[in-house]
Design an enzyme around this catalytic site. Structure first.
Site, PDB file in Angstrom:
ATOM      1  N   GLY A  12       0.946  -1.496   0.022  1.00 44.32           N
ATOM      2  CA  GLY A  12      -0.150   0.077   0.113  1.00 44.32           C
ATOM      3  C   GLY A  12       0.834   1.173  -0.078  1.00 44.32           C
ATOM      4  CG  ASP A  13       0.292   4.021   2.342  1.00 46.64           C
ATOM      5  OD1 ASP A  13      -0.833   4.291   1.983  1.00 46.64           O
ATOM      6  OD2 ASP A  13       0.690   3.513   3.363  1.00 46.64           O
ATOM      7  CE  LYS A  16      -3.014   1.992  -3.494  1.00 48.17           C
ATOM      8  NZ  LYS A  16      -2.002   1.949  -2.458  1.00 48.17           N
ATOM      9  N   GLY A  17      -2.912   7.068  -5.770  1.00 52.65           N
ATOM     10  CA  GLY A  17      -4.039   8.227  -5.724  1.00 52.65           C
ATOM     11  C   GLY A  17      -3.139   9.403  -6.843  1.00 52.65           C
ATOM     12  CE  LYS A  18       2.788  11.912  -9.989  1.00 54.62           C
ATOM     13  NZ  LYS A  18       3.909  12.631 -10.037  1.00 54.62           N
ATOM     14  CG  ASN A  38      -9.015  -0.026   4.455  1.00 54.39           C
ATOM     15  OD1 ASN A  38      -9.713   0.513   3.384  1.00 54.39           O
ATOM     16  ND2 ASN A  38      -8.676  -1.195   4.419  1.00 54.39           N
ATOM     17  CB  ALA A  39      -7.857   3.725   0.632  1.00 53.95           C
ATOM     18  N   GLY A  40      -5.878   5.773   1.927  1.00 55.48           N
ATOM     19  CA  GLY A  40      -5.518   7.171   2.025  1.00 55.48           C
ATOM     20  C   GLY A  40      -4.700   7.266   0.612  1.00 55.48           C
ATOM     21  CG  HIS A  41      -5.702   6.368  -2.487  1.00 50.11           C
ATOM     22  ND1 HIS A  41      -6.687   5.719  -3.510  1.00 50.11           N
ATOM     23  CD2 HIS A  41      -5.253   5.617  -1.799  1.00 50.11           C
ATOM     24  CE1 HIS A  41      -6.439   4.202  -3.308  1.00 50.11           C
ATOM     25  NE2 HIS A  41      -5.634   4.117  -2.223  1.00 50.11           N
ATOM     26  CB  THR A  42      -1.596  12.047  -1.119  1.00 48.99           C
ATOM     27  OG1 THR A  42      -1.876  11.330   0.075  1.00 48.99           O
ATOM     28  CG2 THR A  42      -1.706  13.299  -0.553  1.00 48.99           C
ATOM     29  CD  GLN A 223      -6.932  -1.188   1.354  1.00 45.51           C
ATOM     30  OE1 GLN A 223      -7.445  -1.982   0.676  1.00 45.51           O
ATOM     31  NE2 GLN A 223      -7.264  -0.440   1.913  1.00 45.51           N
ATOM     32  NE  ARG A 302      -0.979   2.808  11.949  1.00 46.48           N
ATOM     33  CZ  ARG A 302      -1.664   1.553  11.403  1.00 46.48           C
ATOM     34  NH1 ARG A 302      -1.291   0.787  12.154  1.00 46.48           N
ATOM     35  NH2 ARG A 302      -2.237   1.400  10.536  1.00 46.48           N
ATOM     36  NE  ARG A 304       2.580   5.830   4.525  1.00 41.04           N
ATOM     37  CZ  ARG A 304       2.275   6.568   3.610  1.00 41.04           C
ATOM     38  NH1 ARG A 304       3.198   7.330   2.844  1.00 41.04           N
ATOM     39  NH2 ARG A 304       1.118   7.071   3.515  1.00 41.04           N
TER      40      ARG A 304
HETATM   41  P1  GDP Z   1      -1.603   5.492  -2.093  1.00 43.47           P
HETATM   42  O1  GDP Z   1      -2.299   5.103  -0.787  1.00 43.47           O
HETATM   43  O2  GDP Z   1      -0.975   4.346  -3.015  1.00 43.47           O
HETATM   44  O3  GDP Z   1      -2.446   6.530  -3.140  1.00 43.47           O
HETATM   45  O4  GDP Z   1      -0.320   6.454  -1.746  1.00 43.47           O
HETATM   46  P2  GDP Z   1      -0.279   7.482  -0.633  1.00 43.47           P
HETATM   47  O5  GDP Z   1      -0.870   8.874  -1.181  1.00 43.47           O
HETATM   48  O6  GDP Z   1      -1.013   7.029   0.879  1.00 43.47           O
HETATM   49  O7  GDP Z   1       1.199   7.985  -0.146  1.00 43.47           O
HETATM   50  C1  GDP Z   1       2.160   8.086  -1.270  1.00 43.47           C
HETATM   51  C2  GDP Z   1       2.711   9.391  -0.894  1.00 43.47           C
HETATM   52  O8  GDP Z   1       4.045   9.796  -1.687  1.00 43.47           O
HETATM   53  C3  GDP Z   1       1.737  10.699  -0.946  1.00 43.47           C
HETATM   54  O9  GDP Z   1       2.082  11.684   0.159  1.00 43.47           O
HETATM   55  C4  GDP Z   1       1.921  11.217  -2.344  1.00 43.47           C
HETATM   56  O10 GDP Z   1       1.842  12.759  -2.430  1.00 43.47           O
HETATM   57  C5  GDP Z   1       3.474  10.917  -2.536  1.00 43.47           C
HETATM   58  N1  GDP Z   1       3.977  10.608  -3.894  1.00 43.47           N
HETATM   59  C6  GDP Z   1       3.351   9.988  -4.956  1.00 43.47           C
HETATM   60  N2  GDP Z   1       4.372   9.884  -5.841  1.00 43.47           N
HETATM   61  C7  GDP Z   1       5.387  10.535  -5.482  1.00 43.47           C
HETATM   62  C8  GDP Z   1       6.804  10.601  -5.985  1.00 43.47           C
HETATM   63  O11 GDP Z   1       7.090  10.310  -7.191  1.00 43.47           O
HETATM   64  N3  GDP Z   1       7.750  11.232  -5.180  1.00 43.47           N
HETATM   65  C9  GDP Z   1       7.513  11.578  -4.087  1.00 43.47           C
HETATM   66  N4  GDP Z   1       8.495  12.447  -3.451  1.00 43.47           N
HETATM   67  N5  GDP Z   1       6.082  11.544  -3.233  1.00 43.47           N
HETATM   68  C10 GDP Z   1       5.296  10.923  -4.154  1.00 43.47           C
HETATM   69  P1  IMO Z   2      -3.923   2.745   0.588  1.00 42.29           P
HETATM   70  O1  IMO Z   2      -5.015   2.189  -0.288  1.00 42.29           O
HETATM   71  C1  IMO Z   2      -0.932   0.765   3.583  1.00 42.29           C
HETATM   72  C2  IMO Z   2      -3.126  -1.842   6.748  1.00 42.29           C
HETATM   73  C3  IMO Z   2      -3.020  -1.438   7.981  1.00 42.29           C
HETATM   74  C4  IMO Z   2      -2.935  -3.028   8.587  1.00 42.29           C
HETATM   75  C5  IMO Z   2      -3.795  -3.976   7.615  1.00 42.29           C
HETATM   76  C6  IMO Z   2      -4.888  -4.206   8.016  1.00 42.29           C
HETATM   77  O2  IMO Z   2      -3.705   3.954   1.171  1.00 42.29           O
HETATM   78  O3  IMO Z   2      -2.513   2.066   0.099  1.00 42.29           O
HETATM   79  P2  IMO Z   2      -7.284  -2.962   7.798  1.00 42.29           P
HETATM   80  O4  IMO Z   2      -7.770  -1.373   8.290  1.00 42.29           O
HETATM   81  O5  IMO Z   2      -7.464  -2.721   6.379  1.00 42.29           O
HETATM   82  O6  IMO Z   2      -7.856  -4.040   8.641  1.00 42.29           O
HETATM   83  O7  IMO Z   2      -5.774  -2.992   8.144  1.00 42.29           O
HETATM   84  O8  IMO Z   2      -3.601  -3.109   6.343  1.00 42.29           O
HETATM   85  N1  IMO Z   2      -3.518  -1.016   5.344  1.00 42.29           N
HETATM   86  C7  IMO Z   2      -2.892  -0.362   4.792  1.00 42.29           C
HETATM   87  N2  IMO Z   2      -1.406   0.101   4.715  1.00 42.29           N
HETATM   88  N3  IMO Z   2      -2.162   1.604   2.824  1.00 42.29           N
HETATM   89  C8  IMO Z   2      -3.280   0.954   3.042  1.00 42.29           C
HETATM   90  O9  IMO Z   2      -4.083   1.771   1.869  1.00 42.29           O
HETATM   91  C9  IMO Z   2      -3.838   0.363   3.979  1.00 42.29           C
HETATM   92  N4  IMO Z   2      -5.089  -0.215   4.115  1.00 42.29           N
HETATM   93  C10 IMO Z   2      -4.876  -0.757   5.317  1.00 42.29           C
HETATM   94  O10 IMO Z   2      -2.079  -0.669   8.134  1.00 42.29           O
HETATM   95  O11 IMO Z   2      -1.410  -3.255   8.510  1.00 42.29           O
HETATM   96 MG    MG Z   3      -2.348   5.542   1.039  1.00 44.53          MG
END
Ligand code: GDP
Ligand code: IMO
Ligand code: MG
Length: 429
Positions: A12-13, A16-18, A38-42, A223, A302, A304
């Site tokens: 995860g993280d 994907k959102g970008k 549970n997702a967090g897309h920035t 995720q 939290r 990472r």
């Molecule tokens: P997601 O859950 O897959 O959508 O990812 P998140 O948004 O939770 O976490 C990715 C983080 O990295 C966010 O703060 C984005 O703004 C940032 N991000 C995405 N692509 C890049 C990149 O190429 N470089 C940097 N430095 N940050 C990025």
């Molecule tokens: P995005 O879409 C990263 C992790 C939690 C925990 C496990 C189970 O932003 O990538 P849950 O609440 O789903 O039952 O938690 O999964 N988790 C993620 N880790 N990115 C996420 O979403 C997540 N969604 C759940 O931290 O380890």
């Molecule tokens: Mg995320």
């Protein structure tokens, strides 16, 4: 017609959102098909930062955005997230947003159970987001969930709630908690119903008709494959299938609609929550990756966990999910490192493995085998073309694609939408 399915290929993280936001301008519909808030897309667009948990990332570009049946939906969170985004100037209405009427709901009982279980597990906890995701999916497969369409049949809801609460009361008693206050829950559901129902429809039907009309559909996974309930680091996983195949079952379109599977891959590795992580760095380098990458959870805040790129894991994720090409993100975070390492295999009990075994104890005990490369001194940050990348960064990217046996389609070099290099257009395939 070419559709694109975006999935995370790590824990995860990955960004994907970008990438979904960048692709959304050229899509006719964006669909979430699993997970929940549970997702967090920035998304970063100029000065504006949008943080989405439940709404599909296409909503920011005004693209038709759909929550499919595979998602678990917290109606109170939905209302709050819509209000937050409207406050940022995003337009959300019944024209550009729809929710599957067969989507199961997350209720307060699910959140409470999630938190009680985690607290009781002590050091053995999963480290969930505490948002009730697991318990809501349990009730769905246990055939006692309340779904979006049930909110339109308030007369039958009381009996449904009785069935659901009987189950939860037994679990709550085990934690020394009082039974569910049915009356209060019923009233809360009556109150929230109109704000959800205005968007509810048979989205399978809408999606099939836009598909027939030649629309480009972009599926937005949440995720990552290593958190998949079947293929991930079980039991340290989420409670849904996060692999590409879920795009079909979680939206009501057949598997042929999946199209180009775009795996989002971070140039290093992160994980939030408990569970095995072979390449984790608990030293200065790990600290540096976390700081430069701003590696703090979007949902829970939290810190990472960070580590080197693990090619074994990503190769496995790409194979399991049928990834056509990857978007390699956060390459800029590695800028300035003297040396970079890539895990190319594991050692376990004297044997060399080229895959990640299924048992939790083996997953915890594998030792990574590293390949070391020179880092690069120039910067990749903000690069928008291949020619802007330092030669050594290109070597790293090429080595990654070789090891994971999957080509690079996009490279991301900053959080900003436009800081993206197109190598192969996923929609053109
Ligand atoms: P997601 O859950 O897959 O959508 O990812 P998140 O948004 O939770 O976490 C990715 C983080 O990295 C966010 O703060 C984005 O703004 C940032 N991000 C995405 N692509 C890049 C990149 O190429 N470089 C940097 N430095 N940050 C990025
Ligand atoms: P995005 O879409 C990263 C992790 C939690 C925990 C496990 C189970 O932003 O990538 P849950 O609440 O789903 O039952 O938690 O999964 N988790 C993620 N880790 N990115 C996420 O979403 C997540 N969604 C759940 O931290 O380890
Ligand atoms: Mg995320």
């Amino acid at each position: 017609m070419a559709n694109v399915t975006v999935i995370g290929a790590q824990w995860g993280d990955e960004g994907k959102g970008k990438i979904v936001d960048w692709l959304a301008a050229r899509a006719d519909a964006v669909v979430r098909f699993q997970g929940g808030h549970n997702a967090g897309h920035t998304l970063v667009v100029g000065e504006k930062v949008y943080k989405l948990s439940l709404l599909p990332s296409g909503i920011v570009t005004g693209t038709l955005s759909i929550i499919g049946n595979g998602v678990v939906l917290d109606p109170w969170h939905l209302k709050a997230e819509i209000e937050k985004l409207e406050g940022q100037g995003v337009v959300i209405n019944t024209e550009n947003f729809a929710i599957a009427e067969n989507c199961p709901l997350i209720l307060s009982v699910h959140r409470e159970l999630d938190v009680m279980r985690e607290a009781a597990a002590g050091s053995g906890k999963i480290g969930t987001t505490g948002r009730g995701i697991g318990p809501a999916y349990e009730d769905k497969v246990g055939r006692r969930a309340i779904r979006v369409c049930d909110l339109a049949h308030l007369d039958a809801l009381e009996a449904q709630l009785d069935r659901l609460c009987a189950h939860h009361d037994a679990l709550r008693a085990g934690f020394g908690q009082p039974p569910v206050d049915r009356e209060a829950l019923l009233n809360e559901l009556r109150e929230i119903a109109p704000s959800v129902l205005q968007y509810a429809q048979p989205v399978w039907k809408r999606l099939n008709s836009v598909k027939k009309a030649g629309a480009r559909i972009l599926f937005e996974g949440a995720q990552g494959v290593l958190l998949d309930v079947d293929h991930g680091t079980y039991p340290f996983v989420t409670s849904s299938n996060t692999v590409s195949g879920t795009a079909a079952s979680g939206s009501g379109l057949g598997p042929s609609a999946t199209g180009f599977v775009l795996g989002i891959v971070k140039a290093y590795t992160t994980r939030v929550g408990s569970g095995p992580f072979p390449t984790e760095l608990e030293d200065e380098t790990g600290q540096r990756l976390g700081e430069r990458g701003h590696e703090f959870g979007t949902v829970t805040g939290r810190k990472r966990r960070c580590g080197w790129f693990d090619a074994v894991l990503v190769r496995q994720s790409c194979a399991i999910s049928g990834v056509t090409g990857i978007a390699l993100t956060k390459v800029d975070v590695l800028d300035g490192l003297e040396k970079v390492k890539i895990c190319t295999g594991y050692r376990l009990n004297g044997k060399v493995l080229d895959y990640f075994p299924a048992h939790a104890a083996d997953q915890a005990n594998v030792e990574p085998i590293y390949e070391e490369m020179d880092g690069w001194q120039g910067t990749t940050a903000g690069a928008r073309s291949w020619a802007d990348l330092p030669a050594q960064a290109i070597k790293y990217i090429q080595r990654v694609q070789e090891l994971i046996e999957t080509p690079v389609a996009l490279v991301s070099t900053s959080p900003e939408r436009e800081d993206t290099i197109l190598v192969r257009d996923p929609f053109a395939d």
